[in-house]
Scaffold this motif. Structure first.
Motif, mmCIF file in Angstrom:
data_model
loop_
_atom_site.group_PDB
_atom_site.id
_atom_site.type_symbol
_atom_site.label_atom_id
_atom_site.label_comp_id
_atom_site.label_asym_id
_atom_site.label_seq_id
_atom_site.Cartn_x
_atom_site.Cartn_y
_atom_site.Cartn_z
ATOM 1 N N ARG A 255 34.289 42.311 38.111
ATOM 2 C CA ARG A 255 34.514 43.745 37.881
ATOM 3 C C ARG A 255 35.498 43.990 36.743
ATOM 4 O O ARG A 255 35.339 44.920 35.964
ATOM 5 N N GLY B 16 34.749 46.058 33.424
ATOM 6 C CA GLY B 16 35.626 47.165 33.012
ATOM 7 C C GLY B 16 36.028 47.011 31.548
ATOM 8 O O GLY B 16 36.013 47.976 30.778
ATOM 9 N N ASN C 111 37.074 46.299 49.577
ATOM 10 C CA ASN C 111 36.429 47.025 48.479
ATOM 11 C C ASN C 111 35.151 46.309 48.048
ATOM 12 O O ASN C 111 35.051 45.817 46.928
ATOM 13 N N LEU D 50 33.672 53.591 45.557
ATOM 14 C CA LEU D 50 35.099 53.916 45.506
ATOM 15 C C LEU D 50 35.365 55.269 46.161
ATOM 16 O O LEU D 50 36.402 55.467 46.791
ATOM 17 N N GLU E 122 26.842 50.291 41.605
ATOM 18 C CA GLU E 122 27.617 49.746 40.487
ATOM 19 C C GLU E 122 26.657 49.163 39.451
ATOM 20 O O GLU E 122 26.531 47.948 39.331
ATOM 21 N N ARG F 228 30.686 49.248 49.238
ATOM 22 C CA ARG F 228 30.674 50.713 49.313
ATOM 23 C C ARG F 228 31.320 51.296 48.062
ATOM 24 O O ARG F 228 32.016 50.610 47.314
ATOM 25 N N ILE G 274 44.832 41.778 44.488
ATOM 26 C CA ILE G 274 44.731 40.926 43.310
ATOM 27 C C ILE G 274 44.248 41.740 42.102
ATOM 28 O O ILE G 274 43.805 42.882 42.244
ATOM 29 N N ASP G 275 44.310 41.128 40.940
ATOM 30 C CA ASP G 275 43.816 41.779 39.726
ATOM 31 C C ASP G 275 42.341 42.117 39.884
ATOM 32 O O ASP G 275 41.552 41.273 40.315
ATOM 33 N N GLY G 276 42.004 43.342 39.514
ATOM 34 C CA GLY G 276 40.602 43.733 39.576
ATOM 35 C C GLY G 276 40.133 44.121 40.968
ATOM 36 O O GLY G 276 38.942 44.343 41.188
ATOM 37 N N SER G 277 41.064 44.217 41.917
ATOM 38 C CA SER G 277 40.644 44.558 43.285
ATOM 39 C C SER G 277 40.311 46.039 43.423
ATOM 40 O O SER G 277 39.613 46.425 44.363
ATOM 41 N N GLY G 278 40.824 46.856 42.492
ATOM 42 C CA GLY G 278 40.516 48.290 42.542
ATOM 43 C C GLY G 278 41.708 49.180 42.830
ATOM 44 O O GLY G 278 41.546 50.360 43.118
ATOM 45 N N LYS G 279 42.920 48.628 42.737
ATOM 46 C CA LYS G 279 44.134 49.405 43.038
ATOM 47 C C LYS G 279 44.269 50.643 42.175
ATOM 48 O O LYS G 279 44.540 51.731 42.670
ATOM 49 N N THR G 280 44.087 50.476 40.869
ATOM 50 C CA THR G 280 44.290 51.598 39.955
ATOM 51 C C THR G 280 43.244 52.681 40.204
ATOM 52 O O THR G 280 43.577 53.857 40.372
ATOM 53 N N ALA G 281 41.994 52.276 40.245
ATOM 54 C CA ALA G 281 40.919 53.252 40.447
ATOM 55 C C ALA G 281 41.097 53.957 41.794
ATOM 56 O O ALA G 281 41.023 55.192 41.888
HETATM 57 N N1 LIG Z 1 34.028 49.961 44.808
HETATM 58 C C1 LIG Z 1 33.909 49.969 43.480
HETATM 59 N N2 LIG Z 1 32.799 50.458 42.922
HETATM 60 C C2 LIG Z 1 32.670 50.468 41.587
HETATM 61 N N3 LIG Z 1 33.576 50.025 40.710
HETATM 62 C C3 LIG Z 1 34.713 49.529 41.197
HETATM 63 C C4 LIG Z 1 34.944 49.480 42.595
HETATM 64 N N4 LIG Z 1 36.167 48.949 42.770
HETATM 65 C C5 LIG Z 1 36.669 48.683 41.549
HETATM 66 N N5 LIG Z 1 35.804 49.034 40.591
HETATM 67 C C6 LIG Z 1 35.985 48.847 39.137
HETATM 68 O O1 LIG Z 1 36.537 47.564 38.961
HETATM 69 C C7 LIG Z 1 37.453 47.537 37.866
HETATM 70 C C8 LIG Z 1 38.793 47.021 38.347
HETATM 71 O O2 LIG Z 1 39.418 48.015 39.142
HETATM 72 P P1 LIG Z 1 40.930 48.434 38.902
HETATM 73 O O3 LIG Z 1 41.182 49.657 39.670
HETATM 74 O O4 LIG Z 1 41.278 48.459 37.458
HETATM 75 O O5 LIG Z 1 41.635 47.164 39.605
HETATM 76 P P2 LIG Z 1 43.170 46.757 39.666
HETATM 77 O O6 LIG Z 1 43.993 47.963 39.344
HETATM 78 O O7 LIG Z 1 43.344 46.312 41.086
HETATM 79 O O8 LIG Z 1 43.340 45.625 38.703
HETATM 80 C C9 LIG Z 1 37.508 48.950 37.332
HETATM 81 O O9 LIG Z 1 36.639 49.031 36.224
HETATM 82 C C10 LIG Z 1 37.007 49.777 38.506
HETATM 83 O O10 LIG Z 1 36.450 50.980 38.096
#
Ligand SMILES: Nc1ncnc2c1ncn2[C@@H]1O[C@H](COP(=O)(O)OP(=O)(O)O)[C@@H](O)[C@H]1O
Ligand SMILES: Cc1cn([C@H]2C[C@H](O)[C@@H](COP(=O)(O)OP(=O)(O)O)O2)c(=O)[nH]c1=O
Length: 567
Positions: free
Chosen positions: A144, A148, A193, A198, A258, A196, A8-15
């Motif tokens: 999150r 961001g 996610n 990233l 975080e 713990r 989902i949005d904000g799940s951390g895929k990009t990071a």
């Molecule tokens: N485990 C984590 N610890 C710290 N920050 C996280 C973690 N997972 C995600 N984030 C932060 O949450 C925000 C959303 O992550 P993002 O990768 O942009 O999600 P998505 O691409 O899935 O929409 C970013 O600012 C990212 O750095």
């Protein structure tokens, strides 16, 4: 091999996908990321993305959206993925066909068979060999994402089309992806996610991918650090004392990993314990702390604002909310030089000479947009002259926000004019307005942008508003945001019915009612429904702390005031 990251949005895929690429490249592998650092590799896909995100395209139908998303993906597959695979490289994608299926089927409700046929055609036979499901509590993902945006200085941007359906869409998509992963475990790697870093997650996923490429079993990951998820306690969960301790323990564990998210979770919580933690986090994430002061007007919070004003003036201004006390006005005057717009954007309903002097100075410094936002509730000629200027400059969103709480034919006419350019801007201007046209606009946009319409209803007990909330309750949590602070039989019925599905929002919607007997029942039900959810725990603690504070705050000792000045 093609590995996609889904979630989902904000799940951390990009990071996560970027960190994983770094790891794999560091180990000497050739890796092509089809969306390095979030930027799609092909120009056509980038252009299509702009279209699907454009909030002005409210009428875009689910089917049209599906085919646009497929066009975007087909281009990525053609131009980037297949050539990379052909030369034997490992290819990584940040979202791929699974996300599109999930959105169309679970998000938009299109028939599965039709969607699958369309996706097959667009795929051209290329399908992810492995999908990494980045799984997270949707409430946490939303928080999150918000953090961001604050860190990137984009917190006040209007937002994209994706959010219009409301938070429930993300919950349904998460459920769909989890079911897909469970049904085909050989094709999916599910990673949680939460709890713990990233970096730890990236190590684990990079190793799993490397093992798959090499055709071996993955090496056992190092032991994961203890998670910070709050533990469930059986009895007396709604007692303020126990809640505070559990929240503070979970927050302190989170702050080590975080800090910005921890600071955000402290937003608006009164009392010494929260204040001390905001002070402790202020040096590391000043912008988030500054915004987390919204709603707090005690001397210690103001002292912290002054301490942060030089570093993050726009965020300090935003964190003043609509505070127009003399202390807030002094601060606004000091912030004008560096953040003219934000310094006056919260001056809603302030028509006195002091407010107008600040607006005049902001205008001289190029702060028209902020001035326009801060005209909410004002029907004076000066306000109308400025709105006309804003319309002339096409500042629809700011003009719209500044029409909130403004009644009368003139305001209705301007909202109608705005609606022709930007329906959402006009919608923003209906907050606190009960005219026929303002109601008609909300009823017309409800099917297209339910979240935004529901946001305009908080505090509005008019009979026509209840069916909108009641229709939306099963689909999205914003139905409960729309009863914020309301002590009305239908508001209580909505909370009782919605608390199991939307526990965090059922609790936050209580506001000062949290300490009443019925409020406590809702808090207890929410904690039972989601005993391990940090957002629920946070909202329960915040609601009870606010209710207790309203009954009589205990002042801080002077030492704490001094400490807060030197974050
Ligand atoms: N485990 C984590 N610890 C710290 N920050 C996280 C973690 N997972 C995600 N984030 C932060 O949450 C925000 C959303 O992550 P993002 O990768 O942009 O999600 P998505 O691409 O899935 O929409 C970013 O600012 C990212 O750095
Ligand atoms: C699962 C899911 C997919 N999608 C699909 C539709 C598009 O193909 C694509 C939108 O991605 P995009 O707008 O680029 O957002 P992000 O930066 O979060 O990846 O993903 C959503 O928009 N929302 C969702 O919740």
């Amino acid at each position: 091999m093609l590995v996609s990251f889904e979630g989902i949005d904000g799940s951390g895929k990009t990071a996560l996908s970027n960190l994983v690429c770094e790891r794999l490249r560091g180990a000497g592998r050739e890796v092509v990321h089809a969306r390095e650092r979030g930027v799609l590799a092909t120009a056509a896909a980038r252009r299509v993305r702009e279209l699907t995100r454009d909030p002005r395209l409210l009428e875009l139908s689910p089917r049209a959206e599906l085919f646009l998303n497929l066009a975007r993906e087909a281009q990525q597959l053609e131009e980037v993925v297949r050539p990379a695979l052909a030369r034997g490289a490992l290819c990584v994608a940040d979202r791929s066909l699974h996300s599109i299926l999930a959105l169309a089927i679970a998000g938009r409700g299109l028939p599965r068979a039709e969607v699958e046929a369309a996706v097959r055609a667009a795929s051209g036979g290329t399908w992810p060999d492995l999908a990494v499901l980045v799984d997270v509590d949707p409430d946490l993902a939303r928080l999150r994402k918000r953090v961001g945006k604050i860190l990137e200085g984009r917190a006040d941007e209007p937002g994209s089309r994706k959010g219009l359906a409301g938070h429930g869409l993300q919950v349904r998509i998460r459920e769909h992806l989890a079911a897909e992963a469970a049904a085909a475990p050989e094709a999916w790697l599910r990673v949680a996610n939460e709890g713990r870093s990233l970096e730890a997650l990236a190590d684990l996923v990079a190793e799993a991918i490397a093992a798959r490429v090499d055709g071996r079993a993955p090496r056992r990951p190092r032991a994961a650090p203890p998670t910070a998820r709050p533990r469930a306690h059986a009895a007396a969960q709604a007692e303020a004392g126990g809640l505070a301790e559990r929240f503070e323990a979970a927050l302190d564990a989170l702050a080590a990993r975080e800090p910005a998210l921890a600071a955000h979770l402290l937003a608006g919580i009164p009392g010494r314990a929260a204040h001390a933690r905001r002070v402790a986090l202020a040096a590391r994430c000043p912008a988030v702390v500054a915004r987390a002061l919204e709603g707090l007007s005690d001397p210690e919070s103001h002292a912290l604002r002054w301490a942060l004003a030089g570093r993050v003036p726009a965020d300090v201004a935003a964190g003043l909310g609509a505070d127009a006390s003399s202390e807030a006005m002094r601060l606004r005057a000091a912030l004008l030089a560096r953040a003219p717009g934000p310094a006056v954007a919260g001056l809603v309903a302030a028509d006195g000479s002091e407010a107008w002097a600040l607006r005049a100075e902001a205008l001289e410094r190029g702060g028209l947009e902020g001035v326009l936002r801060g005209l909410a509730g004002l029907g004076s000629e000066r306000a109308w002259a400025l709105r006309a200027e804003g319309v002339g400059q096409g500042l629809w969103d700011a003009v719209g926000r500044g029409l909130a709480g403004v009644d009368g034919a003139r305001a209705d006419a301007m909202r109608a004019a705005l609606a022709a350019h930007d329906g959402l801007a006009a919608l923003r201007g209906t907050v606190g307005v009960e005219s026929g046209p303002a109601r008609a606009l909300r009823e017309r946009l409800f099917p297209l942008a339910p979240k935004r319409v529901l946001r305009t209803l908080a505090g509005n007990a008019a009979p026509w508003t209840w069916p909108l909330r009641e229709r939306a309750l099963a689909a999205t949590k914003e139905a409960l945001d729309a009863v914020d602070g309301m002590d009305h039989p239908r508001a209580w019925a909505l909370r009782a019915e919605g608390v199991a599905r939307w526990p965090a929002t059922a609790v936050s919607s209580l506001r000062h009612l949290a300490a009443t007997a019925r409020g406590r029942e809702i808090v207890a039900a929410a904690l039972r429904a989601a005993p391990a959810s940090l957002p629920v725990l946070r909202n329960a603690h915040a609601a009870l702390a606010l209710a207790a504070h309203a009954a009589g705050p205990a002042p801080l000792p002077p030492a704490a005031v001094e400490a807060s000045c030197t974050p």
